[in-house]
Write a protein that holds these residues in place. Structure first.
Motif, PDB file in Angstrom:
ATOM      1  N   UNK A 171     -18.327   9.101  -6.438  1.00  0.00           N
ATOM      2  CA  UNK A 171     -19.347   8.080  -7.076  1.00  0.00           C
ATOM      3  C   UNK A 171     -18.792   6.446  -6.989  1.00  0.00           C
ATOM      4  N   UNK A 172     -17.746   5.921  -6.212  1.00  0.00           N
ATOM      5  CA  UNK A 172     -17.831   4.326  -5.955  1.00  0.00           C
ATOM      6  C   UNK A 172     -18.671   4.423  -4.580  1.00  0.00           C
ATOM      7  N   UNK A 173     -18.604   5.238  -3.501  1.00  0.00           N
ATOM      8  CA  UNK A 173     -19.191   5.789  -2.906  1.00  0.00           C
ATOM      9  C   UNK A 173     -20.676   5.500  -2.872  1.00  0.00           C
ATOM     10  N   UNK A 174     -20.941   6.301  -4.136  1.00  0.00           N
ATOM     11  CA  UNK A 174     -22.877   6.722  -4.222  1.00  0.00           C
ATOM     12  C   UNK A 174     -23.202   5.120  -5.234  1.00  0.00           C
ATOM     13  N   UNK A 175     -22.081   4.087  -5.259  1.00  0.00           N
ATOM     14  CA  UNK A 175     -23.043   2.746  -6.032  1.00  0.00           C
ATOM     15  C   UNK A 175     -23.043   2.040  -4.745  1.00  0.00           C
ATOM     16  N   UNK A 176     -21.867   1.498  -3.757  1.00  0.00           N
ATOM     17  CA  UNK A 176     -21.835   0.927  -3.292  1.00  0.00           C
ATOM     18  C   UNK A 176     -23.164   1.250  -1.692  1.00  0.00           C
ATOM     19  N   UNK A 177     -23.360   2.768  -1.680  1.00  0.00           N
ATOM     20  CA  UNK A 177     -24.311   3.226  -0.661  1.00  0.00           C
ATOM     21  C   UNK A 177     -25.722   2.707  -0.875  1.00  0.00           C
ATOM     22  N   UNK A 178     -25.790   3.448  -2.455  1.00  0.00           N
ATOM     23  CA  UNK A 178     -27.296   3.432  -3.014  1.00  0.00           C
ATOM     24  C   UNK A 178     -27.391   2.457  -4.189  1.00  0.00           C
ATOM     25  N   UNK A 179     -26.727   2.658  -4.695  1.00  0.00           N
ATOM     26  CA  UNK A 179     -27.121   1.524  -6.082  1.00  0.00           C
ATOM     27  C   UNK A 179     -27.018  -0.215  -6.291  1.00  0.00           C
ATOM     28  N   UNK A 180     -25.904  -0.215  -5.772  1.00  0.00           N
ATOM     29  CA  UNK A 180     -25.435  -1.900  -4.971  1.00  0.00           C
ATOM     30  C   UNK A 180     -26.723  -1.801  -4.120  1.00  0.00           C
ATOM     31  N   UNK A 181     -26.962  -2.002  -3.499  1.00  0.00           N
ATOM     32  CA  UNK A 181     -28.184  -2.205  -2.449  1.00  0.00           C
ATOM     33  C   UNK A 181     -29.554  -2.903  -3.135  1.00  0.00           C
TER      34      UNK A 181
END
Length: 270
Positions: A171-181
Motif C-alpha cells: 500500500x505504501x509503494x502504491x501510494x508513493x508510485x501511483x497516487x502521489x505523482x
C-alpha cells in the motif's frame, strides 16, 4: 436575454476598484521621491535601497520566510495524510469528530485560535519563538491543504491503485508510485496556499511570537502605528508581489491538474 449589462459592468468595476485601487496607490507611492507618503515628488527607487539597509526589517523578513517554509511543509504533510484518511478511510469510529477537528480552523476566528495556542504554550512551559509560530501556522493552514487534496482524491481513479496492488506493490509503494505523482499538483497547490497564508498572518503570529521572533507583518503593524513611511510602502509592495506570484503559481498548478484529470478521463473513456 443579456447576461452582461451596464449595471453589471459598473458594479464589477466599482467592486474591483474598491478592492485593488488602494493596493495600486500603495505600489505607486512606493516609488515616490518625497518622504511624505501622500505627496508625489517624482519617481525614485531610493526607498527600496533604504529598505535593503534596514536590518530590523531584514531580520523580520528572514523569520517570516523561515516560518512560512517550515509551517507550509508540515501543513502539507499532515493535511495530505488527513485528506487521505478522510477520503479513503471509509466510515470508522470517530470519523465525524476527526473531520470536525480538521476543518474547525476554517471557521474559527483567528483571535480564538491564537489565544488558545498561547494558553497551551504557557501551560506546557514552551517558550515562545520561531517554533511556536511554526506550530501555530501549521495548525490553521493544514485544514486548507486537506480541503485542496481531498477534492483531488475524491475524483481519483482507485483502479490505478488496485492495479498496482495486484502487481505486488505494498500500500505504501502504491501510494508513493501511483497516487502521489497524480495528486502532486493538488499537493503543490496546498503548499503554496499554506505558504501564502503564513506569509501574511498577523493575528495568530502576534499571540505566539516571542521577543526574538518578530515576523514581517508584526513589524509592519508596529511601524505603521508610529506613522506610515515610504519604506513600509516599498516593503508592502514587495510582499504584494510575492503573494501575487504565489497565487498565480497556485492557479497555474490547479489548471494543470484539471487538464491532467481531463486527459485521464478521456483515456479511461477510450
Amino acid at each position: 436575454m443579456r447576461r452582461f449589462s451596464w449595471f453589471n459592468a459598473t458594479s464589477l468595476t466599482l467592486g474591483f476598484a474598491f478592492l485593488y485601487l488602494p493596493m495600486v496607490i500603495l505600489v505607486i507611492f512606493s516609488f515616490n521621491e518625497s518622504k511624505l507618503v501622500t505627496v508625489w515628488a517624482g519617481f525614485s527607487t531610493k526607498w527600496y535601497g533604504e529598505l535593503i539597509q534596514n536590518d530590523a526589517f531584514l531580520d523580520a523578513a528572514w523569520v517570516t520566510v523561515k516560518v512560512a517554509v517550515l509551517s507550509s511543509t508540515f501543513a502539507t504533510v499532515l493535511g495530505t495524510m488527513a485528506a487521505y484518511v478522510l477520503v479513503r478511510g471509509g466510515r470508522f469510529y470517530g470519523r465525524t469528530l476527526f473531520s470536525g477537528m480538521i476543518y474547525a480552523p476554517l471557521v474559527m476566528p483567528e483571535v480564538i485560535t491564537g489565544l488558545s495556542l498561547l494558553l497551551l504554550f504557557i501551560a506546557i512551559g514552551f517558550d515562545r519563538g520561531v517554533m511556536t509560530i511554526v506550530l501555530a501556522h501549521t495548525t490553521f493552514s493544514m485544514c486548507y491543504v486537506s480541503v485542496v487534496v481531498s477534492s483531488r482524491l475524491v475524483s481519483f481513479d482507485k483502479s490505478l491503485e488496485e492495479a498496482a496492488l495486484d502487481l505486488g506493490c505494498t500500500p505504501f509503494d502504491a501510494f508513493k508510485s501511483v497516487t502521489l505523482p497524480i495528486i502532486a499538483p493538488a499537493v503543490i497547490s496546498g503548499w503554496l496556499l499554506a505558504f501564502t497564508l503564513s506569509l501574511d498572518d498577523l493575528v495568530i503570529a502576534s499571540f505566539t511570537s516571542g521577543p526574538s521572533s518578530t515576523t514581517l507583518p508584526i513589524k509592519i503593524f508596529s511601524a505603521v502605528r508610529l506613522g506610515v513611511s515610504p519604506e513600509i510602502n516599498a516593503l508592502s509592495t514587495i510582499m504584494i508581489g510575492i503573494v501575487t506570484v504565489g497565487v498565480l503559481t497556485a492557479s497555474l498548478v490547479t489548471k494543470r491538474s484539471i487538464a491532467m484529470r481531463q486527459k485521464e478521463e478521456q483515456k479511461a473513456d477510450q
